[in-house]
Design a protein around this motif. Structure first.
Motif, mmCIF file in Angstrom:
data_model
loop_
_atom_site.group_PDB
_atom_site.id
_atom_site.type_symbol
_atom_site.label_atom_id
_atom_site.label_comp_id
_atom_site.label_asym_id
_atom_site.label_seq_id
_atom_site.Cartn_x
_atom_site.Cartn_y
_atom_site.Cartn_z
ATOM 1 N N PRO A 235 0.805 -1.229 0.000
ATOM 2 C CA PRO A 235 0.000 0.000 0.000
ATOM 3 C C PRO A 235 0.836 1.275 0.000
ATOM 4 O O PRO A 235 2.022 1.275 0.358
ATOM 5 C CB PRO A 235 -0.819 -0.129 1.281
ATOM 6 C CG PRO A 235 -0.882 -1.593 1.538
ATOM 7 C CD PRO A 235 0.436 -2.124 1.097
ATOM 8 N N ILE A 236 0.198 2.360 -0.382
ATOM 9 C CA ILE A 236 0.863 3.642 -0.550
ATOM 10 C C ILE A 236 1.566 4.097 0.719
ATOM 11 O O ILE A 236 2.564 4.829 0.657
ATOM 12 C CB ILE A 236 -0.161 4.706 -1.033
ATOM 13 C CG1 ILE A 236 0.551 5.942 -1.589
ATOM 14 C CG2 ILE A 236 -1.131 5.061 0.073
ATOM 15 C CD1 ILE A 236 1.229 5.724 -2.905
ATOM 16 N N VAL A 237 1.108 3.656 1.880
ATOM 17 C CA VAL A 237 1.768 4.040 3.128
ATOM 18 C C VAL A 237 3.215 3.578 3.146
ATOM 19 O O VAL A 237 4.093 4.260 3.701
ATOM 20 C CB VAL A 237 0.995 3.483 4.345
ATOM 21 C CG1 VAL A 237 1.005 1.954 4.353
ATOM 22 C CG2 VAL A 237 1.577 4.007 5.647
ATOM 23 N N LEU A 238 3.508 2.444 2.520
ATOM 24 C CA LEU A 238 4.883 1.942 2.468
ATOM 25 C C LEU A 238 5.748 2.823 1.579
ATOM 26 O O LEU A 238 6.921 3.084 1.887
ATOM 27 C CB LEU A 238 4.897 0.502 1.975
ATOM 28 C CG LEU A 238 4.172 -0.524 2.847
ATOM 29 C CD1 LEU A 238 4.246 -1.909 2.211
ATOM 30 C CD2 LEU A 238 4.762 -0.555 4.253
ATOM 31 N N ALA A 239 5.189 3.289 0.469
ATOM 32 C CA ALA A 239 5.933 4.180 -0.426
ATOM 33 C C ALA A 239 6.227 5.509 0.267
ATOM 34 O O ALA A 239 7.331 6.060 0.141
ATOM 35 C CB ALA A 239 5.142 4.412 -1.706
ATOM 36 N N ARG A 240 5.260 6.023 0.982
ATOM 37 C CA ARG A 240 5.469 7.295 1.672
ATOM 38 C C ARG A 240 6.527 7.150 2.759
ATOM 39 O O ARG A 240 7.334 8.069 2.980
ATOM 40 C CB ARG A 240 4.141 7.779 2.263
ATOM 41 C CG ARG A 240 3.138 8.194 1.196
ATOM 42 C CD ARG A 240 1.757 8.416 1.758
ATOM 43 N NE ARG A 240 0.808 8.809 0.702
ATOM 44 C CZ ARG A 240 -0.507 8.780 0.844
ATOM 45 N NH1 ARG A 240 -1.059 8.381 1.997
ATOM 46 N NH2 ARG A 240 -1.296 9.141 -0.163
ATOM 47 N N ARG A 241 6.543 6.003 3.404
ATOM 48 C CA ARG A 241 7.560 5.751 4.427
ATOM 49 C C ARG A 241 8.946 5.676 3.785
ATOM 50 O O ARG A 241 9.916 6.234 4.314
ATOM 51 C CB ARG A 241 7.238 4.447 5.157
ATOM 52 C CG ARG A 241 8.129 4.186 6.378
ATOM 53 C CD ARG A 241 7.734 2.879 7.032
ATOM 54 N NE ARG A 241 6.321 2.880 7.419
ATOM 55 C CZ ARG A 241 5.576 1.791 7.538
ATOM 56 N NH1 ARG A 241 6.089 0.599 7.281
ATOM 57 N NH2 ARG A 241 4.322 1.890 7.911
ATOM 58 N N LEU A 242 9.032 5.006 2.636
ATOM 59 C CA LEU A 242 10.307 4.934 1.920
ATOM 60 C C LEU A 242 10.794 6.331 1.556
ATOM 61 O O LEU A 242 11.968 6.673 1.757
ATOM 62 C CB LEU A 242 10.151 4.116 0.635
ATOM 63 C CG LEU A 242 10.273 2.602 0.694
ATOM 64 C CD1 LEU A 242 10.056 2.022 -0.696
ATOM 65 C CD2 LEU A 242 11.636 2.185 1.229
ATOM 66 N N ALA A 243 9.899 7.121 0.984
ATOM 67 C CA ALA A 243 10.276 8.464 0.552
ATOM 68 C C ALA A 243 10.792 9.295 1.723
ATOM 69 O O ALA A 243 11.715 10.108 1.567
ATOM 70 C CB ALA A 243 9.090 9.151 -0.105
ATOM 71 N N ALA A 244 10.226 9.082 2.891
ATOM 72 C CA ALA A 244 10.641 9.844 4.069
ATOM 73 C C ALA A 244 11.978 9.374 4.616
ATOM 74 O O ALA A 244 12.735 10.173 5.187
ATOM 75 C CB ALA A 244 9.563 9.736 5.151
ATOM 76 N N GLU A 245 12.304 8.085 4.432
ATOM 77 C CA GLU A 245 13.492 7.519 5.064
ATOM 78 C C GLU A 245 14.696 7.404 4.130
ATOM 79 O O GLU A 245 15.831 7.276 4.608
ATOM 80 C CB GLU A 245 13.157 6.146 5.644
ATOM 81 C CG GLU A 245 12.136 6.215 6.777
ATOM 82 C CD GLU A 245 11.783 4.855 7.355
ATOM 83 O OE1 GLU A 245 12.277 3.840 6.818
ATOM 84 O OE2 GLU A 245 11.027 4.810 8.335
ATOM 85 N N LEU A 246 14.479 7.464 2.819
ATOM 86 C CA LEU A 246 15.599 7.397 1.889
ATOM 87 C C LEU A 246 16.497 8.628 2.055
ATOM 88 O O LEU A 246 15.997 9.746 2.134
ATOM 89 C CB LEU A 246 15.096 7.327 0.455
ATOM 90 C CG LEU A 246 14.558 5.968 -0.011
ATOM 91 C CD1 LEU A 246 13.716 6.139 -1.268
ATOM 92 C CD2 LEU A 246 15.709 4.997 -0.272
ATOM 93 N N PRO A 247 17.805 8.446 2.104
ATOM 94 C CA PRO A 247 18.699 9.588 2.292
ATOM 95 C C PRO A 247 18.610 10.629 1.183
ATOM 96 O O PRO A 247 18.759 11.822 1.436
ATOM 97 C CB PRO A 247 20.094 8.943 2.326
ATOM 98 C CG PRO A 247 19.854 7.532 2.762
ATOM 99 C CD PRO A 247 18.538 7.154 2.154
ATOM 100 N N LEU A 248 18.378 10.188 -0.068
ATOM 101 C CA LEU A 248 18.394 11.108 -1.210
ATOM 102 C C LEU A 248 17.167 10.915 -2.104
ATOM 103 O O LEU A 248 17.284 10.825 -3.324
ATOM 104 C CB LEU A 248 19.674 10.913 -2.033
ATOM 105 C CG LEU A 248 20.993 11.254 -1.335
ATOM 106 C CD1 LEU A 248 22.177 10.859 -2.212
ATOM 107 C CD2 LEU A 248 21.056 12.735 -1.005
ATOM 108 N N CYS A 249 15.994 10.886 -1.514
ATOM 109 C CA CYS A 249 14.775 10.757 -2.322
ATOM 110 C C CYS A 249 14.510 12.088 -3.027
ATOM 111 O O CYS A 249 14.381 13.130 -2.380
ATOM 112 C CB CYS A 249 13.581 10.385 -1.452
ATOM 113 S SG CYS A 249 12.065 10.131 -2.403
ATOM 114 N N VAL A 250 14.438 12.029 -4.355
ATOM 115 C CA VAL A 250 14.210 13.261 -5.115
ATOM 116 C C VAL A 250 12.752 13.431 -5.531
ATOM 117 O O VAL A 250 12.341 14.537 -5.903
ATOM 118 C CB VAL A 250 15.122 13.319 -6.360
ATOM 119 C CG1 VAL A 250 16.577 13.356 -5.938
ATOM 120 C CG2 VAL A 250 14.876 12.150 -7.298
#
Length: 305
Positions: A235-250
């Motif tokens: 689910p989208i909640v996992l993607a949002r969590r990734l985006a928040a935790e990735l060091p260089l999410c653009v």
């Protein structure tokens, strides 16, 4: 121009690899997800191979790669072997992973070959942990009961059997958006039903216990996250969590109404994002600051602030 080759993984297992496009063109390496194969990336290969060197490979137990072992270390080992077999020393590429393919990139993020070859990554419809707990396949309230039943369903040993109208409806509900075109549902069903039952079950258990949060923090290259708002598997909640935790999410790209199979459901968007990443981080001219350096400096400034 297309060719096939065999990469040899750390345990000696052969990995089926395909390379499409002209030699010397910017490289893109695509890792497919659970129950899929190289065929899952057909749209991206078709569109990118005219001016990119597009590398696809079968994960363990999928397509033409046998399953001698499973586990996140195996995913990382196989990716390292593929990168070593298709890229020159020091050559950079954009790496894209869908679902378990995205988890492959997280698992390999601390490896030497990843640091040597990864210019940027695209993470499609994936997550680093809590996959079963967050899954929305079952229309139930979140909790232990839903998690337990979901685990049983995804790890079921029953054969999928032939592709039928009923099986396509089930697959569409579980993995695709409600507006998915019938031909794209049929394409995904054909690929998923071809996955051997033993491998499907073995990898389901691996994904059920997945914890790659540390790998996300080690993924220190520019990253774009793509996810469907109607994704029930991740689910989208996992993607949002990734985006928040990735060091260089653009960028986080949320595709309204799309499900889990984003490279098939929204091939134009996924292909365009790969092109953008190649243009920004692989094609930097000599003597000009690369996109990787630019993003890293920007991140450093933000931390200093």
């Amino acid at each position: 121009m297309s060719r096939t080759l065999t990469a040899v993984s750390a345990d000696g297992s052969p990995v089926h690899v395909e390379v499409h496009g002209p030699e010397g063109a910017p490289a893109v390496v695509l890792a497919h997800g659970w129950t899929c194969s190289t065929e899952f990336w057909a749209a991206q290969v078709r569109e990118l191979a005219a001016d990119h060197r597009v590398v696809v490979y079968d994960q363990r137990g999928h397509g033409r790669t046998a399953a001698a072992a499973v586990g996140t270390d195996v995913l990382a080992d196989d990716l390292e072997a593929v990168l070593a077999s298709v890229l020159a020393p020091g050559e950079k590429a954009v790496l894209a992973g869908h679902s378990m393919g995205g988890m492959t990139l997280m698992a390999a993020s601390g490896r030497a070959a990843f640091a040597e070859h990864a210019a940027a990554v695209l993470l499609c419809s994936t997550g680093s942990s809590r996959l079963i707990a967050e899954s929305l396949v079952l229309p139930m309230r979140a909790g232990r009961l839903r998690t337990r039943i979901t685990r049983l369903i995804l790890g079921a040993r029953a054969p999928l059997g032939p592709v039928t109208p009923l099986s396509k409806r089930i697959l569409k509900y579980a993995t695709m958006g409600p507006g998915s075109a019938p031909e794209r549902v049929a394409e995904c069903a054909r690929i998923v039903h071809a996955c051997p039952r033993k491998s499907r079950v073995a990898w389901a258990h691996v994904l059920g216990e997945l914890d790659l949060d540390a790998g996300v923090r080690e993924l220190r290259v520019p990253a774009v996250v793509v996810a469907g708002t109607a994704d029930r598997l991740t689910p989208i909640v996992l993607a949002r969590r990734l985006a928040a935790e990735l060091p260089l999410c653009v960028e986080l790209v949320e595709l309204a109404g799309m499900g889990h199979m984003t490279p098939v459901e929204a091939p134009e968007v996924v292909t365009a994002k790969i092109r953008e990443l190649v243009g920004a981080y692989v094609k930097a001219k000599s003597g000009v600051e690369s996109g990787v350096e630019s993003v890293a400096k920007s991140g450093a400034k933000e931390e200093a602030a």
